[in-house]
Design a protein around this motif. Structure first.
Motif, mmCIF file in Angstrom:
data_model
loop_
_atom_site.group_PDB
_atom_site.id
_atom_site.type_symbol
_atom_site.label_atom_id
_atom_site.label_comp_id
_atom_site.label_asym_id
_atom_site.label_seq_id
_atom_site.Cartn_x
_atom_site.Cartn_y
_atom_site.Cartn_z
ATOM 1 N N ARG A 18 -11.432 -4.599 43.272
ATOM 2 C CA ARG A 18 -12.065 -3.279 43.143
ATOM 3 C C ARG A 18 -12.704 -2.865 44.479
ATOM 4 O O ARG A 18 -12.573 -1.722 44.924
ATOM 5 C CB ARG A 18 -13.133 -3.348 42.037
ATOM 6 C CG ARG A 18 -13.513 -2.014 41.411
ATOM 7 C CD ARG A 18 -14.409 -1.152 42.249
ATOM 8 N NE ARG A 18 -15.754 -1.693 42.401
ATOM 9 C CZ ARG A 18 -16.722 -1.097 43.079
ATOM 10 N NH1 ARG A 18 -16.503 0.070 43.681
ATOM 11 N NH2 ARG A 18 -17.907 -1.665 43.200
ATOM 12 N N HIS A 22 -11.999 0.185 46.960
ATOM 13 C CA HIS A 22 -13.089 1.108 47.289
ATOM 14 C C HIS A 22 -13.197 1.317 48.803
ATOM 15 O O HIS A 22 -13.446 2.434 49.272
ATOM 16 C CB HIS A 22 -14.431 0.594 46.755
ATOM 17 C CG HIS A 22 -15.536 1.586 46.915
ATOM 18 N ND1 HIS A 22 -15.885 2.503 45.935
ATOM 19 C CD2 HIS A 22 -16.350 1.863 47.980
ATOM 20 C CE1 HIS A 22 -16.854 3.281 46.390
ATOM 21 N NE2 HIS A 22 -17.155 2.913 47.622
ATOM 22 N N PRO A 25 -10.071 4.076 50.594
ATOM 23 C CA PRO A 25 -9.705 5.197 49.729
ATOM 24 C C PRO A 25 -8.614 6.084 50.336
ATOM 25 O O PRO A 25 -8.577 6.269 51.554
ATOM 26 C CB PRO A 25 -11.016 5.983 49.604
ATOM 27 C CG PRO A 25 -11.760 5.678 50.858
ATOM 28 C CD PRO A 25 -11.394 4.269 51.230
ATOM 29 N N GLU A 31 -1.586 7.936 48.354
ATOM 30 C CA GLU A 31 -2.061 6.595 47.971
ATOM 31 C C GLU A 31 -1.018 5.532 48.313
ATOM 32 O O GLU A 31 -0.639 4.719 47.458
ATOM 33 C CB GLU A 31 -2.375 6.547 46.466
ATOM 34 C CG GLU A 31 -3.317 7.625 45.946
ATOM 35 C CD GLU A 31 -2.604 8.891 45.525
ATOM 36 O OE1 GLU A 31 -1.431 9.077 45.941
ATOM 37 O OE2 GLU A 31 -3.181 9.690 44.781
ATOM 38 N N THR A 34 -2.683 1.953 48.666
ATOM 39 C CA THR A 34 -3.183 1.557 47.341
ATOM 40 C C THR A 34 -2.009 1.196 46.431
ATOM 41 O O THR A 34 -2.038 0.172 45.734
ATOM 42 C CB THR A 34 -4.008 2.708 46.722
ATOM 43 O OG1 THR A 34 -4.955 3.162 47.683
ATOM 44 C CG2 THR A 34 -4.723 2.251 45.466
ATOM 45 N N ASP A 78 -6.445 7.695 42.983
ATOM 46 C CA ASP A 78 -6.814 8.513 44.143
ATOM 47 C C ASP A 78 -8.321 8.635 44.340
ATOM 48 O O ASP A 78 -9.108 8.473 43.418
ATOM 49 C CB ASP A 78 -6.193 9.916 44.044
ATOM 50 C CG ASP A 78 -6.607 10.651 42.781
ATOM 51 O OD1 ASP A 78 -6.635 10.026 41.702
ATOM 52 O OD2 ASP A 78 -6.924 11.856 42.865
ATOM 53 N N ALA A 79 -8.693 8.964 45.574
ATOM 54 C CA ALA A 79 -10.097 9.148 45.966
ATOM 55 C C ALA A 79 -10.361 10.629 46.247
ATOM 56 O O ALA A 79 -9.481 11.474 46.050
ATOM 57 C CB ALA A 79 -10.397 8.304 47.195
ATOM 58 N N SER A 92 -16.608 2.896 52.190
ATOM 59 C CA SER A 92 -15.318 3.418 52.662
ATOM 60 C C SER A 92 -15.121 3.232 54.169
ATOM 61 O O SER A 92 -16.003 3.533 54.971
ATOM 62 C CB SER A 92 -15.234 4.916 52.340
ATOM 63 O OG SER A 92 -14.115 5.488 52.987
ATOM 64 N N HIS A 99 -14.019 6.764 47.169
ATOM 65 C CA HIS A 99 -13.821 6.562 45.731
ATOM 66 C C HIS A 99 -15.123 6.922 45.018
ATOM 67 O O HIS A 99 -15.902 6.064 44.641
ATOM 68 C CB HIS A 99 -13.392 5.130 45.435
ATOM 69 C CG HIS A 99 -11.911 4.954 45.471
ATOM 70 N ND1 HIS A 99 -11.072 5.550 44.546
ATOM 71 C CD2 HIS A 99 -11.103 4.299 46.324
ATOM 72 C CE1 HIS A 99 -9.809 5.250 44.829
ATOM 73 N NE2 HIS A 99 -9.797 4.494 45.911
ATOM 74 N N HIS A 103 -12.053 5.679 40.473
ATOM 75 C CA HIS A 103 -10.641 5.361 40.224
ATOM 76 C C HIS A 103 -10.290 3.977 40.786
ATOM 77 O O HIS A 103 -9.329 3.366 40.341
ATOM 78 C CB HIS A 103 -9.741 6.456 40.789
ATOM 79 C CG HIS A 103 -9.989 7.818 40.178
ATOM 80 N ND1 HIS A 103 -9.262 8.934 40.494
ATOM 81 C CD2 HIS A 103 -10.894 8.229 39.249
ATOM 82 C CE1 HIS A 103 -9.725 9.982 39.800
ATOM 83 N NE2 HIS A 103 -10.711 9.579 39.049
ATOM 84 N N ASP A 104 -11.115 3.504 41.762
ATOM 85 C CA ASP A 104 -10.968 2.120 42.234
ATOM 86 C C ASP A 104 -11.192 1.149 41.073
ATOM 87 O O ASP A 104 -10.436 0.195 40.870
ATOM 88 C CB ASP A 104 -11.951 1.833 43.386
ATOM 89 C CG ASP A 104 -13.390 2.279 43.087
ATOM 90 O OD1 ASP A 104 -13.602 3.059 42.136
ATOM 91 O OD2 ASP A 104 -14.311 1.832 43.798
#
Ligand SMILES: [Zn+2]
Ligand SMILES: [Zn+2]
Length: 397
Positions: A18, A22, A25, A31, A34, A78-79, A92, A99, A103-104
């Motif tokens: 997580r 974070h 982002p 993404e 990610t 997404d951030a 970040s 984030h 969403h993280d």
């Protein structure tokens, strides 16, 4: 709480996942790292993966037995374009990106479920782990559907979850029917005729017209729609002119409309247009009226909601599940998935912000706030919910 032991043992790893997300982002449809990270974890755990659905979306597929029953579990990746003001170690690394909606955490909770489900296949059927891009305004859910999510991954129901600051940790909120509003935006440009500010009679003042329209629009909310129907009409920008002694040619009104009911939305849009056009006409001005419907209202299906509530009650106890939570005027693109498939979206309590590590900003731990941080205590709770939901839905016969 009836959490799953192997998931509790995996908590430390989930927290690292997580925080890694974070710290890195990425915005709507960007993404890439990610998605690479998520697909990498799934592959490492032996889970087949579909890539590139909805640009950067990822779907993990866990099958067991021979049933054709299938369930979809959805997280967003997404951030937001916010400059984070937290200074703790996982803050970040990408300037202007953060984030700030958790969403993280959603991604990490679904990865936690994926890890467990790939090792303990106590179900008969298929679990689709949906990691979508671009929830924050880009409609990533819709893009994945347009790219064949539900045809390539046929499923009987789909479920979503969002952390909710203000609801205590270990508690959930959900309701059948409308839970989040549709989001719609408008831009109205009033064209008049510029003039010297000392000679207003030689022009047509677009600012006066814009102000009349702005005030009259509020009567739609109080005089046209039924008082029983919820709706918000907020003008968030009024732009006109650039100096003190010139009446400008144009003025613009920009804002958002939120409702739960499409008929109410039709009424509001129709009345907004009529008031704008007729008001402009009354003052010899003209208008350009633009109204755009973004996300539809999020409507939970009754049967799947009752099912989700039962699962949640089994995990945290009946007294910690509010099955009639107050709907919010916020919007969410999971609404598109619920238009196509039965399902349910729940709020998982994120607490009041006491969880934040040293170095958080002075602001509140609210969504879309630069001092926000997802609460890592939720990771095993959310992951347990996903697992129990999938296992019960795909109960072995
Ligand atoms: Zn958000
Ligand atoms: Zn969000």
């Amino acid at each position: 709480m009836q959490l799953i032991d192997p998931i509790i043992e995996f908590h430390h790893e989930l927290q690292a996942i997580r925080r890694q997300i974070h710290a890195n982002p990425e915005l709507c449809f960007e993404e890439r790292e990610t998605a690479e990270f998520v697909a990498g974890k799934l592959t490492e755990w032996g889970i087949p993966v579909l890539r590139g659905m909805g640009v950067t979306g990822v779907v993990g597929i866990i099958r067991n037995g021979n049933s054709d029953r299938a369930i979809g579990l959805r997280a967003d990746m997404d951030a937001l374009p916010i400059q984070e003001i937290n200074t703790f170690p996982h803050t970040s690394k990408n300037p202007g990106k953060m984030h700030a909606c958790g969403h993280d955490g959603h991604t990490a909770m679904l990865l936690g479920a994926a890890h467990y489900l790939s090792r303990h296949k106590n179900f008969d059927g298929t679990v689709y782990l949906i990691f979508q891009p671009a929830e924050e305004g880009g409609g990533g859910a819709k893009r994945m559907m347009d790219d064949g999510l539900f045809t390539q991954c046929p499923m009987q129901a789909v479920f979503g979850m969002h952390n909710w600051p203000g609801i205590p940790v270990g508690e959930f909120g959900v309701t059948a029917g409308p839970m989040m509003a549709s989001s719609n935006e408008f831009e109205v440009i009033v064209s008049g005729k510029g003039a010297h500010a000392a000679q207003p009679h030689k022009g047509i003042d677009p600012i006066m017209v814009a102000v009349q329209i702005a005030q009259s629009w509020q009567t739609i909310i109080t005089r046209n729609k039924s008082p029983i129907d919820a709706a918000a009409l907020s003008i968030t920008q009024i732009h006109a002119g650039s100096t003190t002694n010139v009446i400008p040619d144009n003025a613009s009104l920009v804002g958002t409309v939120r409702t739960f009911n499409p008929e109410v939305l039709d009424l509001i849009e129709t009345r907004m247009r009529a008031i704008a056009e007729h008001t402009a006409q009354a003052f010899d001005a003209t208008v350009e009226f633009n109204f755009k419907r973004n996300y539809p209202a999020l409507i939970n299906h009754a049967q799947e909601t009752a099912f989700a509530v039962e699962i949640l009650q089994g995990i945290v106890g009946a007294e910690r599940v509010d099955a009639q939570v107050e709907p919010t005027m916020g919007a969410e693109d999971f609404a598109f998935m619920l238009q196509d498939k039965p399902g349910c979206y729940v709020f998982i309590g994120n607490g009041e912000g006491d969880h934040r590590a040293a170095g958080h900003g002075l602001g509140p731990c609210n969504l879309h706030n630069p001092s926000y941080d997802f609460n890592d205590d939720l990771l095993p709770i959310g992951a347990t919910y996903w697992v129990r939901l999938a296992e019960a839905f795909l109960k072995q016969r």
